[in-house]
Structures are given as C-alpha cells and as structure tokens.
Design an enzyme around this catalytic site. Sequence first.
Site, PDB file in Angstrom:
ATOM      1  CG  ASP A  99      -1.532   0.932   0.639  1.00 18.60           C
ATOM      2  OD1 ASP A  99      -1.959   1.704   0.677  1.00 18.60           O
ATOM      3  OD2 ASP A  99      -2.823   0.132   1.434  1.00 18.60           O
ATOM      4  CG  ASP A 195      -4.329   6.374   0.689  1.00 16.61           C
ATOM      5  OD1 ASP A 195      -4.815   5.163   1.025  1.00 16.61           O
ATOM      6  OD2 ASP A 195      -4.142   7.400   0.769  1.00 16.61           O
ATOM      7  CD  GLU A 254      -8.854   4.607  -1.475  1.00 15.11           C
ATOM      8  OE1 GLU A 254      -9.537   4.789  -0.690  1.00 15.11           O
ATOM      9  OE2 GLU A 254      -7.720   5.674  -1.061  1.00 15.11           O
ATOM     10  CG  HIS A 322      -8.606  -0.627   5.486  1.00 16.59           C
ATOM     11  ND1 HIS A 322      -8.552  -0.618   4.058  1.00 16.59           N
ATOM     12  CD2 HIS A 322      -8.643   1.457   5.263  1.00 16.59           C
ATOM     13  CE1 HIS A 322      -7.711   0.138   3.935  1.00 16.59           C
ATOM     14  NE2 HIS A 322      -7.274   1.259   4.375  1.00 16.59           N
ATOM     15  CG  ASP A 323     -10.890   2.981   3.854  1.00 16.46           C
ATOM     16  OD1 ASP A 323     -10.276   2.950   5.080  1.00 16.46           O
ATOM     17  OD2 ASP A 323      -9.751   3.585   2.977  1.00 16.46           O
TER      18      ASP A 323
HETATM   19  C1  GLC Z   1      -7.578   5.868   1.940  1.00 15.10           C
HETATM   20  C2  GLC Z   1      -7.130   4.426   3.334  1.00 15.10           C
HETATM   21  C3  GLC Z   1      -7.714   5.160   4.071  1.00 15.10           C
HETATM   22  C4  GLC Z   1      -6.852   6.278   4.596  1.00 15.10           C
HETATM   23  C5  GLC Z   1      -6.855   7.253   3.791  1.00 15.10           C
HETATM   24  C6  GLC Z   1      -6.001   8.245   3.874  1.00 15.10           C
HETATM   25  O1  GLC Z   1      -9.153   6.346   1.795  1.00 15.10           O
HETATM   26  O2  GLC Z   1      -7.622   4.101   2.297  1.00 15.10           O
HETATM   27  O3  GLC Z   1      -8.304   3.991   5.447  1.00 15.10           O
HETATM   28  O4  GLC Z   1      -7.547   7.019   6.252  1.00 15.10           O
HETATM   29  O5  GLC Z   1      -6.665   7.078   2.707  1.00 15.10           O
HETATM   30  O6  GLC Z   1      -4.749   8.038   3.803  1.00 15.10           O
END
Ligand code: GLC
Length: 523
Positions: A99, A195, A254, A322-323
């Site tokens: 990641d 990310d 993402e 995880h979100d």
């Molecule tokens: C992404 C991640 C999340 C994180 C955010 C800021 O959305 O999946 O968990 O808090 O980025 O890095």
Amino acid sequence: MKDFLWWRDGVIYQIYPRSFADSNGDGLGDLAGIISRLDYLADLGIDAIWLSPFYPTPDKDFGYDISDYVEVDPRFGSLADFDRLVAEAHRRGLRIILDLVLNHTSDQHAWFQESRSSRDDPKRDWFIWRDRPNNWQASFGGKAWEYDPSTGQYYLHLFTREQPDVNWRNPEVRKAQLDVFRFWMERGVDGFRLDVFNAYFKHPDLPDNPPKFGVRGFDRQNHIYDIDQPEMMPFLNEMRLLLDSYPERYAVGETYFATPQKTVSYCGPDKLHAAFSFDFTFMEMVFPVFPWNPGWVIKQIIKREVTFNAAGIWPTTVMSNHDLPRAASRYGRGENDSQSFLAMALLLTLRGTPFIYYGEEIGMRDIQLRRSEILDPPGKKYWPLYKGRDGCRSPMQWNDSPLAGFSTAKPWLPVHPNYIRRNVATQQGDPDSLFNFTRKLLALRKEIPALRGGDFIPLETARGVLAFLRQLDGQSVLVALNFGRRTMKFLLPSGSWRMLLISAQGQPGVLSPYEIQILILEG
Ligand code: GLC
C-alpha cells in the site's frame, strides 16, 4: 494454467497487518505473524496479498500517516522480516502488493520536518504552503489548512492535520516518489495499491471549490480543484514505464470519489493496470443505507460491465475493506450467514479481480465500540452520526482460545465476542461453513477458465433471483443466486447442465432460500 496472469486471473487478499496475527505478544499484529499464516492463505487458494501499511507511523491514521516510506515500523518487524515475508510468500506462489500512501506523509516524516523548518528550506516546496487558505475542507472534518506559527503560513492537508499533502508539482518530489516504487520492487514486491492516487495533483492556483448540497462541510463542495487534475495522466505514464521495466508488476489505484467512468479513465496499458470502483460498497446518499437486493446489484454490475467493456479495462470486485463496515455487517442479520454466502459468491464469480478482506472468508462482523473506545479520527469527530472505521479492523478470529488465537496480550482493538463460535478452526471443521464454501469457490475459479475470464451475460429471472452466465471459448457457466427466503424456480437455458457447486440442497433450477448454484454446460 495457460496464460494465467496473476493480477487479472488471481484473487487478492487484503491484510490489515496490525489485526492479522501477533507473533510477539504485544497486542499488535506483525510481519512474523503474517509469515506464520502463509500456509493458511496458500491453502485457502488466494494468489496475492495486499498489505495495508506497516511503515513507521505515529498512528494518527493507523498506518496511513507514514513517517518513512522505505522502512518497517519496529512494532511490525524489520526490513529483514519483510524480505523473509516476500521470500516465503513467493515460495508458496503468493504475490505481494504494498500500500503506497503518496498523497500525503505524516507530519513526522523527515521531508515535512525539513519543509516546515523555514520558508527557505530546500524542501519548503515539497509540501503546499500558502499565506491564506482557500475554502477546501479536510475529508476527516474541518478545514484543509493548518496554520504553522513558526513560519507564519498554512499547509494543506486533505485528511487529518497530521497528514500534510505532498506537492506533486515539484519534480524532485515526483522523482523521490518513483524511488519509493523502485526501492520496494528491488526487494521483490509484485505490485502496489495506490492510496487516493487521484488526489496527488491539485489545481496550481488552488481556487475555491464550488458549493453543492451535502451534510458535512466536505460534502458541501464540488471537488473539482482538489482532485482529478490532468497532470495525473503523465505521471501515471511515467510510473507505468518504471513498473514495466520489471516483469509482471502491477498497480491498482484507490479512486477517490470513484465512478466506473472515472475509474476506467485512469487505467490502460500506459496507466494503472486497475482501479477500484466500489460498485457494491457505497452508501446511497439520499437514504444513508447500503442497498442490497438483486435489482440494485444487477444495476451496479451492468453499469460497470458496460463501462469497463467499452474501455477494454479489467474490473476489480470489492465487498469489504479497512474503510467500510464489513459486507457481513452491512447485509447480514445477527449471526446468520446467508447474505455472506451471496456476497462471497458474487465476489468470486463476477468478471473482475476479486479482493477478499481478511476474515471475510469466515464472515467476520464489525465490532461495536463505546465512544470512549473509538480510535479512528473521523469516528471521534463525527460520533454518533458516524462511528469511524474501527469496527471492521478487529483482530482476526483464528480459533476459540482466549483472544481468538490472535495474540496473548490485550489487542489494540477488541476481539469480536462471537469468536467462540465464529473462527477459522471451527469453520474449517464444518463442511457447510462459509470458509469451506469460499475455499471450494476459489478452487473452482482455478479449474474453470470461464469463471475467471469469461464474458458476463445476465439472464432474465423472477424477482429475488439473480442469474448470469460466464462464457469463454465455448465453455458456459451459469451462476444463480436466490436473495430471498422463498424457494424459487429459474429456467435453465437449453442443454445439459451439471452442478459444479451448490450451497444448499436444492435441485438444478430450483433454488431453496438464499441458495447459490453454479452449473456448467456439458458437451
Ligand atoms: C485511503 C485509505 C484510508 C486512509 C485515507 C488517507 O482512503 O484507504 O484508510 O485513511 O486514504 O490516507
């Protein structure tokens, strides 16, 4: 398997390292813990592991605030442990995806420490400093600008104030970030999850975002200047060239504010290999609930099928991460797993690379926390309207021993109290468990090319049933799912159909409540 391309034909399993397996009894999962569970993952039948961040972090966003991109946080292990993890995973045919959180660093990262030290520091321009803030909002609440009294300017942060946004317009920054990719590829890493990649570049003039209707400050803006800037494309081209200079490397993005259209625009032979489009995980904004019925599901599938097919881009399928509240908690009632079977069947039979979130294979549920137990920053800020993301990050439930076999010390988040019955060991011993269904389905995907690469053809059915074909080179597989609690018939297309997998005791063409049937056309 002929022409098996791991990231397209395989299945990716997401591990949130601090919650997977604790090898040293400090209540926090670690790399050695993951190594000790690689046999489990290989036996389950997945092909690659995406590791959420394990880099040094002050934990303001639980690993997504990184203070060194090229190190391992000592709480999770060392670079030597990491090398061992890669070697042990590769020995079992498992790929490793890291990641990369490159939109922002932690405010403790050396780059930011230098940048904030003075207005003349050579790294001042590595972050985004201004005399006056614009109207941008942080997605975790509050303004996106933080005043730094020592140098008398504001810096930009789209997430917490401890996560300053990096200035991607600075060529030295871009070079340094590409070096991060290089560093990990040299250590044998097979791919990256980027990310919030489409937030890297901001409009150079930082204009105010126009207003729109919404609940929180962040939602009351149209995000046209803080994300999705055209400069992203040349950077993706450069990144892809670097990735392609190593064999079979992969990048999945993402996509922030994903729609299928936006997602495909970032993918291609000279851009990302894939990007999440979260078709099944978003909340309808008008009624903040997660929809789940065959009509809605098929609408989502068709939307993405049309867009991805037209663009020739390979999709991904995500039910949990995880979100988000876990699919089992979004759609399930109590401890009943019928909705989890349906979600798993869709995840593993739709066209696209499936991403399994750790514990999804045993239907782990979100934990419920009291306000005082909440750790996640947006949860602290918006409770009780929004309780944050701790719920889906609880320790993996391995067995029924105290603390679910995750650790010998009090874990960083509580273990779900259902672990006594809901755990890997128990489900391994139960032929009808979600675990064994998932394992069989993963084996079937390996065996049947149409389930991986086949075209998707929806079938007309009665309400409450979802059915489709996957077809490839003369092979036809039919998947039928009954979303309801009544026995339903569906018409099998002509030909002789052999059952490959069935979740209950129905007969071909007759689906008992919540039953799933997968059949293949013979001859
Ligand atoms: C992404 C991640 C999340 C994180 C955010 C800021 O959305 O999946 O968990 O808090 O980025 O890095």
